[in-house]
Motif scaffolding. Structure first.
Motif, PDB file in Angstrom:
ATOM      1  N   UNK A  26       0.899  -1.287   0.006  1.00 17.05           N
ATOM      2  CA  UNK A  26      -0.154   0.069  -0.128  1.00 17.05           C
ATOM      3  C   UNK A  26       0.784   1.039   0.038  1.00 17.05           C
ATOM      4  N   UNK A  27       1.252   1.822  -1.218  1.00 17.30           N
ATOM      5  CA  UNK A  27       1.016   1.260  -2.523  1.00 17.30           C
ATOM      6  C   UNK A  27       2.030   1.271  -3.598  1.00 17.30           C
ATOM      7  N   UNK A  28       3.372   1.577  -3.027  1.00 15.38           N
ATOM      8  CA  UNK A  28       4.289   2.023  -4.020  1.00 15.38           C
ATOM      9  C   UNK A  28       4.640   0.989  -5.100  1.00 15.38           C
ATOM     10  N   UNK A  80      -0.619  10.903  -8.466  1.00 15.32           N
ATOM     11  CA  UNK A  80      -0.219  10.618  -6.871  1.00 15.32           C
ATOM     12  C   UNK A  80       0.290   9.079  -6.835  1.00 15.32           C
ATOM     13  N   UNK A  81      -0.123   8.513  -5.672  1.00 12.76           N
ATOM     14  CA  UNK A  81       0.564   7.027  -5.678  1.00 12.76           C
ATOM     15  C   UNK A  81      -0.551   6.076  -5.591  1.00 12.76           C
ATOM     16  N   UNK A  82      -1.719   6.230  -6.418  1.00 10.88           N
ATOM     17  CA  UNK A  82      -2.775   5.323  -6.346  1.00 10.88           C
ATOM     18  C   UNK A  82      -2.573   4.386  -7.624  1.00 10.88           C
ATOM     19  N   UNK A 119       7.834  -6.486  -5.743  1.00  7.95           N
ATOM     20  CA  UNK A 119       6.672  -7.517  -5.644  1.00  7.95           C
ATOM     21  C   UNK A 119       5.730  -6.843  -4.842  1.00  7.95           C
ATOM     22  N   UNK A 120       4.566  -7.658  -5.095  1.00  8.04           N
ATOM     23  CA  UNK A 120       3.343  -7.161  -4.376  1.00  8.04           C
ATOM     24  C   UNK A 120       1.990  -8.254  -4.556  1.00  8.04           C
ATOM     25  N   UNK A 222      -6.782   0.161  -2.157  1.00  9.74           N
ATOM     26  CA  UNK A 222      -6.856  -1.009  -1.333  1.00  9.74           C
ATOM     27  C   UNK A 222      -7.402  -2.229  -1.769  1.00  9.74           C
ATOM     28  N   UNK A 223      -8.597  -2.424  -2.440  1.00 10.69           N
ATOM     29  CA  UNK A 223      -9.160  -3.596  -2.893  1.00 10.69           C
ATOM     30  C   UNK A 223      -8.267  -3.963  -4.315  1.00 10.69           C
ATOM     31  N   UNK A 224      -7.881  -2.995  -5.023  1.00 10.88           N
ATOM     32  CA  UNK A 224      -7.079  -3.164  -6.298  1.00 10.88           C
ATOM     33  C   UNK A 224      -5.759  -4.011  -5.766  1.00 10.88           C
ATOM     34  N   UNK A 225      -5.183  -3.347  -4.591  1.00  6.27           N
ATOM     35  CA  UNK A 225      -3.861  -3.820  -4.222  1.00  6.27           C
ATOM     36  C   UNK A 225      -3.665  -4.996  -3.688  1.00  6.27           C
ATOM     37  N   UNK A 226      -4.880  -5.512  -2.898  1.00  4.94           N
ATOM     38  CA  UNK A 226      -4.999  -6.984  -2.483  1.00  4.94           C
ATOM     39  C   UNK A 226      -5.397  -7.971  -3.323  1.00  4.94           C
TER      40      UNK A 226
END
Lengths: 251, 251
Positions: A26-28, A80-82, A119-120, A222-226
């Protein structure tokens, strides 16, 4: 094989000979993986806003400035960082210069590693495959998971992703009858992941940083990143620059 | 109330106004608690061997030198870092000057706290009771668990004890209808404890430091240090010196 986890950018030790995977869910690192997956030519991580502005003047028109301070877009920056901002039509073919509070520092802190991957959750399986290939062909045979953390402190979102990656590395090694040696923190993150894998979002919702992002209206981020394994792009950091392993570095 | 956990002596931030509990299960805080419980007058933690030797010359006969480097007794010292050595007949009425690789550094790193208590499995319930009393009567109402870690890295033994102490603090607060706010690492340690409380020894046996102590023949020390709530002594660090809360500081 050895697997280590570092919980913050400022806890990283010498990684010579090791394969590092930098994680800032979250989120870089989700942003960087998305940007390259959507066709960005390269991402250049820099430490400060000044450095980003100075560097951008050397490019002519083909550069975008992205990043955050205190989770919000930096005045005068393009993005931004989205990760949801880094769409194909905006980033394709472009160089993105990015500066964030934790993620870009974690990348810089990993520079001593033989290989540095990004990684993420989005690219977890792909990054594990690439890390195994690098680590098993190196003398050290060690994968170091470098969590960015939040402002120098352990962060549950990164720890959960580290736990998933440890799990995947362990399973891959078990297939060739090898049991990797886990550092104490690698073991802990793995246990946390195993205990919560059926509902990682609830687990991660206890993170202070999750709550801050929610308060700022970033629930879609958040939903996207998870989401797990929705991208097969593996960003590789080399000589100050991040490019996709498939398209640029290892073709 | 807030509950924070720091995983290593070098990750501790400013603890002004907070109540710190320093944890080095294997073995410094177990040694200190045992020594005071067995009648030692005071324990003075120092950073270096030279400092220990210089300070000991100021006492006449009533002082014992204890501690370790790389887990073994320091040449010329009276005692090592095994709690089983600190028997009543040896330590009663004495001043013990101690220097260890991680624990004494964690105590020094906690000096900015309003109160500094020494905790381990042996005195877990007693130290929680005392910490609650201190924290709830202070403006900050924050308990910071400072794990010593092992040579600057996260250690499973300390994390397990921190998890137990977080659990006990949470249960105590729930009795007065308050839900404490946990930092990310406090939440993680609590989850690790909840997942492994039925067999903490097996969990802790995955710690690198546990394996090293076992290799050096310290299995009896480990078994001793993992006993829960067998001592009611709460060591309190104040102005460079540790004394038992019951017998000296709060009588």
């Amino acid at each position: 094989m050895q697997i280590e986890v570092y919980s913050t950018f400022n806890s990283v030790k010498d990684l010579s000979g090791k394969t590092a995977i930098v994680i800032d869910v979250l989120r870089a690192t989700s942003v960087i993986t998305t940007a390259l997956s959507n066709g960005a030519e390269r991402v250049i991580p820099v430490s400060s806003v000044d450095e980003a502005l100075n560097l951008s003047r050397k490019f002519e028109g083909q550069v975008l400035l992205g990043g955050e301070r205190e989770a919000v877009k930096i005045p005068g920056f393009d993005l931004g960082n989205s990760p949801l901002e880094y769409k194909n039509e905006l980033v394709a073919g472009k160089t993105v210069i990015i500066t964030t509070s934790n993620g870009t520092r974690a990348i810089k802190a990993s520079e001593s590693a033989e290989h540095v991957l990004i990684g993420c959750f989005l690219n977890a399986s792909a990054v594990v495959e690439k890390a195994l290939r690098f680590a098993l062909s190196s003398e050290t045979s060690c994968v170091a998971l470098v969590c960015a953390g939040t402002l120098g402190e352990f962060s549950l979102d990164d720890a959960a992703c580290a736990g998933l990656i440890v799990d995947s590395l362990v399973r891959n090694m078990e297939r060739v009858n090898e049991i990797p040696e886990l550092s104490d923190l690698a073991f802990a993150c793995h246990e946390l992941y195993l205990g919560h894998r059926s509902d990682l979002k609830t687990f991660i919702s206890h993170a202070g940083h999750y709550k801050r992002l929610l308060d700022l209206g970033f629930e879609k981020d958040i939903d996207y990143c998870l989401q797990r394994d929705v991208l097969d792009c593996v960003p590789v950091y080399q000589k100050g620059c991040i490019q996709s392993a498939i398209s640029e570095v290892l073709k």
